[in-house]
Design a protein around this motif. Structure first.
Motif, PDB file in Angstrom:
ATOM      1  N   GLU A 102      32.585 -60.285   0.252  1.00  0.00           N
ATOM      2  CA  GLU A 102      33.527 -60.184   1.384  1.00  0.00           C
ATOM      3  C   GLU A 102      33.931 -61.533   1.994  1.00  0.00           C
ATOM      4  OE1 GLU A 102      30.390 -58.611   2.105  1.00  0.00           O
ATOM      5  OE2 GLU A 102      30.845 -56.706   1.142  1.00  0.00           O
ATOM      6  N   TRP A 120      31.051 -62.990   5.627  1.00  0.00           N
ATOM      7  CA  TRP A 120      31.072 -61.519   5.702  1.00  0.00           C
ATOM      8  C   TRP A 120      30.616 -60.974   7.051  1.00  0.00           C
ATOM      9  CZ3 TRP A 120      26.232 -59.198   6.288  1.00  0.00           C
ATOM     10  CH2 TRP A 120      25.132 -60.009   6.014  1.00  0.00           C
ATOM     11  N   GLY A 125      17.992 -59.920   1.842  1.00  0.00           N
ATOM     12  CA  GLY A 125      18.487 -61.300   1.822  1.00  0.00           C
ATOM     13  C   GLY A 125      18.850 -61.702   3.238  1.00  0.00           C
TER      14      GLY A 125
HETATM   15  O1  G3P Z   1      27.861 -58.132   1.732  1.00  0.00           O
HETATM   16  C1  G3P Z   1      27.208 -59.327   2.045  1.00  0.00           C
HETATM   17  C2  G3P Z   1      26.157 -59.641   1.034  1.00  0.00           C
HETATM   18  O2  G3P Z   1      26.718 -59.759  -0.221  1.00  0.00           O
HETATM   19  C3  G3P Z   1      25.357 -60.847   1.437  1.00  0.00           C
HETATM   20  O3  G3P Z   1      24.270 -60.971   0.629  1.00  0.00           O
HETATM   21  O4  G3P Z   1      22.155 -61.929  -0.148  1.00  0.00           O
HETATM   22  O5  G3P Z   1      23.663 -63.306   1.164  1.00  0.00           O
HETATM   23  O6  G3P Z   1      22.410 -61.392   2.206  1.00  0.00           O
HETATM   24  P1  G3P Z   1      23.049 -61.976   1.019  1.00  0.00           P
END
Ligand code: G3P
Length: 504
Positions: A92, A111, A272
């Protein structure tokens, strides 16, 4: 670890919100032979805004690839043994750039950035059917999380960006597109990343004119949509220049593939920066009635069928631990969290709802704010850290319950987990307790990168998709907390969430 000059290797760029990694896997054993990780700077220019520098994102990838190439050479391996590279990325997050200068026109809007919440309100008022007006087409509610809202915000606030996007002088894409364009000069994305924009029709697997018109975004500035496993171009920069890039998956979908959740009903939860529970629902999209998202899980080859997933998204997980470190100074490193939290049996009456950027699934409330409740004179920093960890478990329990209520999903009798936070045993024990089902952590903790590497291997024709296997579990956490205790704590959590929903 033994490696030989006959072995084949596959690389993966894992560009996450908090850090970038490059890892090289032995194709046969799936073991990591070399890797490098660096943290990414996050900027918070205003409350609720989260930005990252597109050049830093790119440079972090090149740096990690080069550092890994050196280790690879030191192992006595030659660059042509690296057969292909996959890319997996924070989804995103949106970048606009000028293809003539190669320069980004704005920082990446991340995002979890909530600046577009007013845009969301206006669009919901205009949409026939409110926030779920386009779920049938794109599987998503209208929310600031998705790229279309970020692009709309940029066009509304920067007329020159709007003009350039309309006249074909600018391109837009998610992080995978930015990296692939910089590395190969191709403007592409894959179906999983496209399915997070709100401009993509998950039934036809193509950009949707009605959605583009509704958001006022010209389809011409969007990347070409490809499958998750095919050759997109060859790497033009770095120590592995000339290597094909042949896999792209959004990071949560990559973890699903990396965990080997390729059968309908299988699921994983990745802790994450945020936390994301995805259940594979097979070849047909299942529309959610309980606030989950319908998303493309993967399409492993141009002619392969797309598979879909139901997703529960939690906005703040690892970011809460980073906040304890950077904003409150309660811990020095993320790994201190477990040691501190272990000094108390639980958080007592203290409950922490980390709605820093609103609450995502299943509530979708951008107006929610972080809330701490139940503070007494007894509350210590240990309780606060425990509460921060437990907030991930509470939210996961809410998603777990939503999945159980969905008519098109299958209830889960255990939970497979992965992601950086899962080295924290206290977190996983608490998770098992609050879910009242076992939690399993696989041997390979880098499932996101592994999924992207496997997709790349399929895209390069050196692996058949049926050879992507289940990861054998290494550690299992069984619930020990009584049902009564769990109900009491879930009640405390839901009371705190109510306060968080009514705090502004
Ligand atoms: O939708 C957001 C996601 O892809 C983020 O992933 O691993 O950075 O928390 P992460």
């Amino acid at each position: 670890m033994t490696v030989s000059s006959d072995d084949q290797f596959v690389g993966a760029i894992d560009q996450g919100t908090s850090s970038t990694r490059f890892l090289i896997f032995n194709l046969k054993t799936q073991q990591i032979v070399a890797s490098k990780q660096i943290e990414i700077t996050q900027n918070f220019p205003q409350e609720g805004w989260v930005e990252e520098c597109p050049d830093e994102i790119l440079e972090s990838c090149i740096h990690c690839i080069d550092a890994t190439a050196t280790i690879f050479a030191e192992l006595g391996l030659s660059t042509d043994q690296l057969k292909c590279i996959g890319i997996t990325n924070q989804r995103e997050t949106t970048i606009v750039w000028d293809p003539n200068t190669g320069k980004a026109l704005h920082n990446a809007i991340v995002w979890c950035d909530s600046r577009a919440s007013e845009t969301v309100d206006k669009l919901i008022a205009k949409a026939p059917g409110g926030k779920d007006a386009f779920r049938d087409k794109c599987g998503l509610p209208i929310a600031q999380y998705f790229s279309a809202l970020k692009i709309r915000w940029l066009m509304d606030n920067f007329p020159d960006i709007a003009q350039k996007l309309t006249s074909g002088e600018a391109m837009v894409g998610t992080v995978d597109s930015w990296l692939v364009w910089k590395m190969t000069n191709q403007h592409v994305t894959d179906v999983t990343n496209a399915s997070r924009t709100m401009l993509f029709n998950i039934n036809t697997l193509s950009w949707d004119q009605e959605l583009c018109d509704f958001f006022g975004i010209p389809m011409s500035c969007l990347p070409r949509v490809c499958s998750s496993a095919e050759e997109y171009g060859t790497l033009s920069l770095s120590g592995f220049a000339g290597t094909p890039i042949s896999g792209i998956l959004g990071d949560q979908q990559a973890a699903l593939v990396g965990q080997g959740c390729l059968r309908p009903g299988t699921a994983k939860n990745t802790y994450g920066t945020g936390c994301f529970l995805l259940q594979n629902t097979g070849e047909k999209p299942v529309q959610s009635q309980c606030g989950l998202l319908t998303t493309v899980a993967y399409q492993l080859g141009k002619d392969a069928p797309a598979h879909f997933a139901l997703e529960g998204s939690i906005a703040a997980a690892g970011s809460v631990i980073r906040w304890l470190r950077d904003n409150l100074g309660l811990i020095k490193t993320s790994s201190d969290a477990e040691a501190l939290a272990s000094q108390v049996p639980d958080s007592g009456s203290f409950v922490f709802v980390p709605a820093f950027n609103g609450l995502f699934a299943p509530r979708w409330r951008p107006d929610a704010r972080g809330t701490m409740t139940g503070i007494t004179q007894f509350t210590t920093k240990q309780h606060i850290v425990f509460g921060a960890l437990e907030s991930c478990c509470f939210q996961t329990r809410d998603l777990f319950d939503a999945i159980a209520q969905e008519s098109g999903s299958m209830p889960l009798s255990m939970l497979r987990v992965d992601g950086g936070m899962t080295s924290n045993k206290l977190l996983l024990q608490r998770q098992a307790d609050l879910l009242q089902v076992p939690v399993e952590r696989p041997q390979m903790s880098e499932t996101t990168a592994l999924g992207a590497a496997m997709a790349a291997a399929v895209g390069s024709g050196i692996l058949d998709k049926d050879e992507i296997s289940n990861l054998s579990p290494v550690e299992r956490f069984d619930p020990v907390l009584s049902e009564n205790d769990v109900s009491r704590r879930m009640h405390m959590w839901h009371c705190a969430v109510e306060k968080s929903l009514n705090s502004v």
